[in-house]
Scaffold this motif. Structure first.
Motif, PDB file in Angstrom:
ATOM      1  N   ALA A 200      -8.709  10.685  -7.501  1.00  0.00           N
ATOM      2  CA  ALA A 200      -9.701  10.729  -6.419  1.00  0.00           C
ATOM      3  C   ALA A 200      -9.017  10.426  -5.122  1.00  0.00           C
ATOM      4  CB  ALA A 200     -10.627   9.833  -6.615  1.00  0.00           C
ATOM      5  N   VAL A 201      -8.145   9.490  -5.117  1.00  0.00           N
ATOM      6  CA  VAL A 201      -7.165   9.305  -3.892  1.00  0.00           C
ATOM      7  C   VAL A 201      -6.523  10.392  -3.399  1.00  0.00           C
ATOM      8  CG1 VAL A 201      -5.339   7.650  -2.804  1.00  0.00           C
ATOM      9  CG2 VAL A 201      -7.231   6.891  -4.216  1.00  0.00           C
ATOM     10  N   MET A 202      -5.691  11.015  -4.245  1.00  0.00           N
ATOM     11  CA  MET A 202      -4.782  12.406  -4.246  1.00  0.00           C
ATOM     12  C   MET A 202      -5.635  13.384  -3.414  1.00  0.00           C
ATOM     13  SD  MET A 202      -2.119  12.560  -7.224  1.00  0.00           S
ATOM     14  CE  MET A 202      -3.320  12.239  -8.571  1.00  0.00           C
ATOM     15  N   THR A 203      -6.846  13.681  -3.804  1.00  0.00           N
ATOM     16  CA  THR A 203      -7.630  14.720  -3.552  1.00  0.00           C
ATOM     17  C   THR A 203      -8.607  14.294  -2.177  1.00  0.00           C
ATOM     18  OG1 THR A 203      -9.430  14.056  -5.035  1.00  0.00           O
ATOM     19  CG2 THR A 203      -7.788  15.765  -5.843  1.00  0.00           C
ATOM     20  N   GLY A 204      -8.496  13.046  -1.737  1.00  0.00           N
ATOM     21  CA  GLY A 204      -9.311  12.927  -0.792  1.00  0.00           C
ATOM     22  C   GLY A 204     -10.587  12.522  -1.007  1.00  0.00           C
TER      23      GLY A 204
ATOM     24  N   GLN B 213      -8.271  -1.186   0.106  1.00  0.00           N
ATOM     25  CA  GLN B 213      -7.004  -0.582   0.775  1.00  0.00           C
ATOM     26  C   GLN B 213      -5.413  -0.717   0.096  1.00  0.00           C
ATOM     27  OE1 GLN B 213      -7.531   1.224   3.682  1.00  0.00           O
ATOM     28  NE2 GLN B 213      -5.405   1.860   3.236  1.00  0.00           N
ATOM     29  N   ASN B 214      -5.402  -1.755  -0.666  1.00  0.00           N
ATOM     30  CA  ASN B 214      -4.134  -1.669  -1.275  1.00  0.00           C
ATOM     31  C   ASN B 214      -4.163  -0.432  -2.611  1.00  0.00           C
ATOM     32  OD1 ASN B 214      -3.222  -4.003  -0.185  1.00  0.00           O
ATOM     33  ND2 ASN B 214      -4.022  -5.570  -1.515  1.00  0.00           N
ATOM     34  N   VAL B 215      -5.430  -0.256  -3.253  1.00  0.00           N
ATOM     35  CA  VAL B 215      -5.385   0.597  -4.032  1.00  0.00           C
ATOM     36  C   VAL B 215      -5.044   2.172  -3.518  1.00  0.00           C
ATOM     37  CG1 VAL B 215      -6.771   2.004  -5.705  1.00  0.00           C
ATOM     38  CG2 VAL B 215      -6.845  -0.543  -5.808  1.00  0.00           C
ATOM     39  N   ILE B 216      -5.690   2.178  -2.285  1.00  0.00           N
ATOM     40  CA  ILE B 216      -5.424   3.495  -1.819  1.00  0.00           C
ATOM     41  C   ILE B 216      -3.898   3.604  -1.220  1.00  0.00           C
ATOM     42  CG2 ILE B 216      -5.848   4.583   0.406  1.00  0.00           C
ATOM     43  CD1 ILE B 216      -8.432   4.753  -1.440  1.00  0.00           C
ATOM     44  N   ASP B 217      -3.289   2.926  -0.915  1.00  0.00           N
ATOM     45  CA  ASP B 217      -2.027   2.682  -0.439  1.00  0.00           C
ATOM     46  C   ASP B 217      -1.042   3.066  -1.584  1.00  0.00           C
ATOM     47  OD1 ASP B 217      -2.689   2.098   2.170  1.00  0.00           O
ATOM     48  OD2 ASP B 217      -1.989  -0.113   2.030  1.00  0.00           O
ATOM     49  N   THR B 218      -1.428   2.495  -2.787  1.00  0.00           N
ATOM     50  CA  THR B 218      -0.538   2.731  -4.120  1.00  0.00           C
ATOM     51  C   THR B 218      -0.598   4.161  -4.478  1.00  0.00           C
ATOM     52  OG1 THR B 218      -0.541   0.481  -4.697  1.00  0.00           O
ATOM     53  CG2 THR B 218      -0.466   2.266  -6.335  1.00  0.00           C
ATOM     54  N   PHE B 219      -1.850   4.379  -4.345  1.00  0.00           N
ATOM     55  CA  PHE B 219      -2.032   6.120  -4.905  1.00  0.00           C
ATOM     56  C   PHE B 219      -1.920   7.229  -3.822  1.00  0.00           C
ATOM     57  CE2 PHE B 219      -4.756   3.795  -8.001  1.00  0.00           C
ATOM     58  CZ  PHE B 219      -3.728   3.942  -8.729  1.00  0.00           C
ATOM     59  N   SER B 220      -1.265   6.712  -2.709  1.00  0.00           N
ATOM     60  CA  SER B 220      -0.791   7.631  -1.514  1.00  0.00           C
ATOM     61  C   SER B 220       0.471   7.846  -1.647  1.00  0.00           C
ATOM     62  CB  SER B 220      -1.128   6.941  -0.284  1.00  0.00           C
ATOM     63  OG  SER B 220      -2.584   7.112  -0.043  1.00  0.00           O
ATOM     64  N   THR B 221       1.203   7.472  -2.774  1.00  0.00           N
ATOM     65  CA  THR B 221       2.635   7.731  -2.810  1.00  0.00           C
ATOM     66  C   THR B 221       2.775   8.231  -4.113  1.00  0.00           C
ATOM     67  OG1 THR B 221       2.853   5.435  -4.179  1.00  0.00           O
ATOM     68  CG2 THR B 221       3.303   5.444  -1.808  1.00  0.00           C
ATOM     69  N   TRP B 222       3.876   9.270  -4.154  1.00  0.00           N
ATOM     70  CA  TRP B 222       3.929  10.286  -5.657  1.00  0.00           C
ATOM     71  C   TRP B 222       4.492   9.309  -6.631  1.00  0.00           C
ATOM     72  CZ3 TRP B 222       8.324   9.976  -8.024  1.00  0.00           C
ATOM     73  CH2 TRP B 222       9.684   9.489  -7.570  1.00  0.00           C
ATOM     74  N   TYR B 223       5.268   8.242  -6.362  1.00  0.00           N
ATOM     75  CA  TYR B 223       5.818   7.476  -7.521  1.00  0.00           C
ATOM     76  C   TYR B 223       4.802   6.609  -8.097  1.00  0.00           C
ATOM     77  CZ  TYR B 223       6.454   3.968  -3.627  1.00  0.00           C
ATOM     78  OH  TYR B 223       6.301   3.160  -2.473  1.00  0.00           O
ATOM     79  N   GLY B 224       3.839   5.840  -7.205  1.00  0.00           N
ATOM     80  CA  GLY B 224       2.502   5.215  -7.645  1.00  0.00           C
ATOM     81  C   GLY B 224       1.924   6.045  -8.536  1.00  0.00           C
ATOM     82  N   ASN B 225       1.569   7.100  -8.269  1.00  0.00           N
ATOM     83  CA  ASN B 225       0.711   8.185  -9.027  1.00  0.00           C
ATOM     84  C   ASN B 225       1.395   8.616 -10.466  1.00  0.00           C
ATOM     85  OD1 ASN B 225      -1.613   8.668  -7.496  1.00  0.00           O
ATOM     86  ND2 ASN B 225      -0.339   9.900  -6.051  1.00  0.00           N
ATOM     87  N   VAL B 226       2.674   8.787 -10.374  1.00  0.00           N
ATOM     88  CA  VAL B 226       3.483   9.067 -11.602  1.00  0.00           C
ATOM     89  C   VAL B 226       3.455   7.903 -12.465  1.00  0.00           C
ATOM     90  CG1 VAL B 226       5.681   9.480 -12.443  1.00  0.00           C
ATOM     91  CG2 VAL B 226       4.836  10.845 -10.517  1.00  0.00           C
ATOM     92  N   ILE B 227       3.883   6.780 -12.121  1.00  0.00           N
ATOM     93  CA  ILE B 227       3.897   5.439 -12.894  1.00  0.00           C
ATOM     94  C   ILE B 227       2.704   5.384 -13.539  1.00  0.00           C
ATOM     95  CG2 ILE B 227       4.361   2.981 -12.748  1.00  0.00           C
ATOM     96  CD1 ILE B 227       6.425   3.433 -10.647  1.00  0.00           C
ATOM     97  N   TYR B 228       1.567   5.261 -12.652  1.00  0.00           N
ATOM     98  CA  TYR B 228       0.269   4.941 -13.158  1.00  0.00           C
ATOM     99  C   TYR B 228      -0.201   5.858 -14.271  1.00  0.00           C
ATOM    100  CZ  TYR B 228      -4.785   3.119 -12.990  1.00  0.00           C
ATOM    101  OH  TYR B 228      -5.806   2.531 -13.369  1.00  0.00           O
TER     102      TYR B 228
ATOM    103  N   THR C 167       4.846  -2.592  -0.329  1.00  0.00           N
ATOM    104  CA  THR C 167       5.308  -2.752   0.990  1.00  0.00           C
ATOM    105  C   THR C 167       4.180  -2.974   2.108  1.00  0.00           C
ATOM    106  OG1 THR C 167       5.617  -0.416   1.584  1.00  0.00           O
ATOM    107  CG2 THR C 167       7.561  -1.483   0.853  1.00  0.00           C
ATOM    108  N   SER C 168       2.979  -2.542   1.849  1.00  0.00           N
ATOM    109  CA  SER C 168       1.839  -2.740   2.921  1.00  0.00           C
ATOM    110  C   SER C 168       0.951  -3.432   2.158  1.00  0.00           C
ATOM    111  CB  SER C 168       1.348  -1.368   3.212  1.00  0.00           C
ATOM    112  OG  SER C 168       1.003  -0.550   2.158  1.00  0.00           O
ATOM    113  N   PHE C 169       1.049  -4.488   1.276  1.00  0.00           N
ATOM    114  CA  PHE C 169       0.083  -5.247   0.643  1.00  0.00           C
ATOM    115  C   PHE C 169      -0.479  -6.056   1.509  1.00  0.00           C
ATOM    116  CE2 PHE C 169      -1.312  -8.828  -1.797  1.00  0.00           C
ATOM    117  CZ  PHE C 169      -1.724  -8.154  -2.793  1.00  0.00           C
ATOM    118  N   GLU C 170      -1.883  -6.203   1.303  1.00  0.00           N
ATOM    119  CA  GLU C 170      -2.647  -6.816   2.214  1.00  0.00           C
ATOM    120  C   GLU C 170      -3.611  -7.809   1.296  1.00  0.00           C
ATOM    121  OE1 GLU C 170      -4.647  -5.603   5.913  1.00  0.00           O
ATOM    122  OE2 GLU C 170      -3.940  -3.524   5.334  1.00  0.00           O
TER     123      GLU C 170
END
Length: 222
Positions: free
Chosen positions: A215-219, A146-161, A137-140
């Protein structure tokens, strides 16, 4: 000759082995590229830009990238079709259940088929998420970091990956060993080395790919 190779069981196994090794080489390169995210947006975005300009000026913009993409798609299709046809051939060859129980196979062996399906579905998701942005939804465009950060800032993005990466690790562990046997590389002397190498490759790839969403999840990366 080509038709004979494709129709034979040995030929299909050889195609699976060769295409599997091609995809393994890509995974190693892709993991190394992904790890550039730890060096900041400049490094990561610069790497993404280089992927589109590699081969210039001999090749036009993105031509080399598209050659790689087409080659990978061909490898994935050949690998998947060969696996499916070998599976169907195996089922037809022994329609009745075994009278005596077969030795219990390793977890990686027993999950190869499901792992392949999971990975095929993930490839489609991954392209729609980080290449075309269709499900992002926020793809640039032009801002991969930034797209990678956005993906792994969602729970479903992390689970799928992470689920896909774990399936990949098991697939590599068993697939590398199988490819070595099919291509005649394995023997009594080298078996232990090949098994160790398969385990190391699977572990390194799994940890390397998983490290990014963690790394994204933990900041650590933001």
């Amino acid at each position: 000759m080509t038709r004979t190779l494709w129709d034979s069981t040995v030929g299909k196994k050889t195609i699976m082995a060769v295409t599997g090794l091609v995809m393994l080489g890509y995974l190693v390169a892709h993991m190394v590229g992904n790890l550039k995210i730890f060096f900041g947006p400049g490094e990561f975005d610069g790497y993404a830009h280089w992927l589109r300009t590699m081969g210039e000026p001999i090749l036009h913009y993105e031509w080399a990238l598209w050659i790689v993409r087409v080659g990978l798609v061909a490898a994935v299709v050949l690998h998947g079709v060969s696996a499916y046809q070998l599976s169907r051939r195996d089922i037809r060859a022994r329609p009745a259940k075994y009278v005596h129980k077969k030795p219990r196979a390793s977890y990686a062996t027993r999950t190869m088929r499901w792992g392949g399906i999971i990975l095929a579905l993930f490839i489609v998701w991954h392209i729609l998420d980080l290449t075309t942005g269709t499900v992002h939804t926020s793809f640039e465009a032009g801002h991969p970091y930034q797209n990678v950060i956005d993906t792994f800032s969602t729970w479903y993005g992390n689970v799928i990956y992470i689920v896909a990466v774990l399936a990949m690790g098991l697939h590599v562990q068993h697939g590398f060993w199988s490819a070595a046997q099919t291509l005649g590389v394995g023997n009594a002397t080298r078996d232990r080395i090949l098994k160790t190498l398969a385990n190391v490759l699977a572990a390194v790839l799994t940890l390397g790919f998983v490290s990014v969403p963690v790394a994204v999840m933990t900041g650590v990366v933001s």
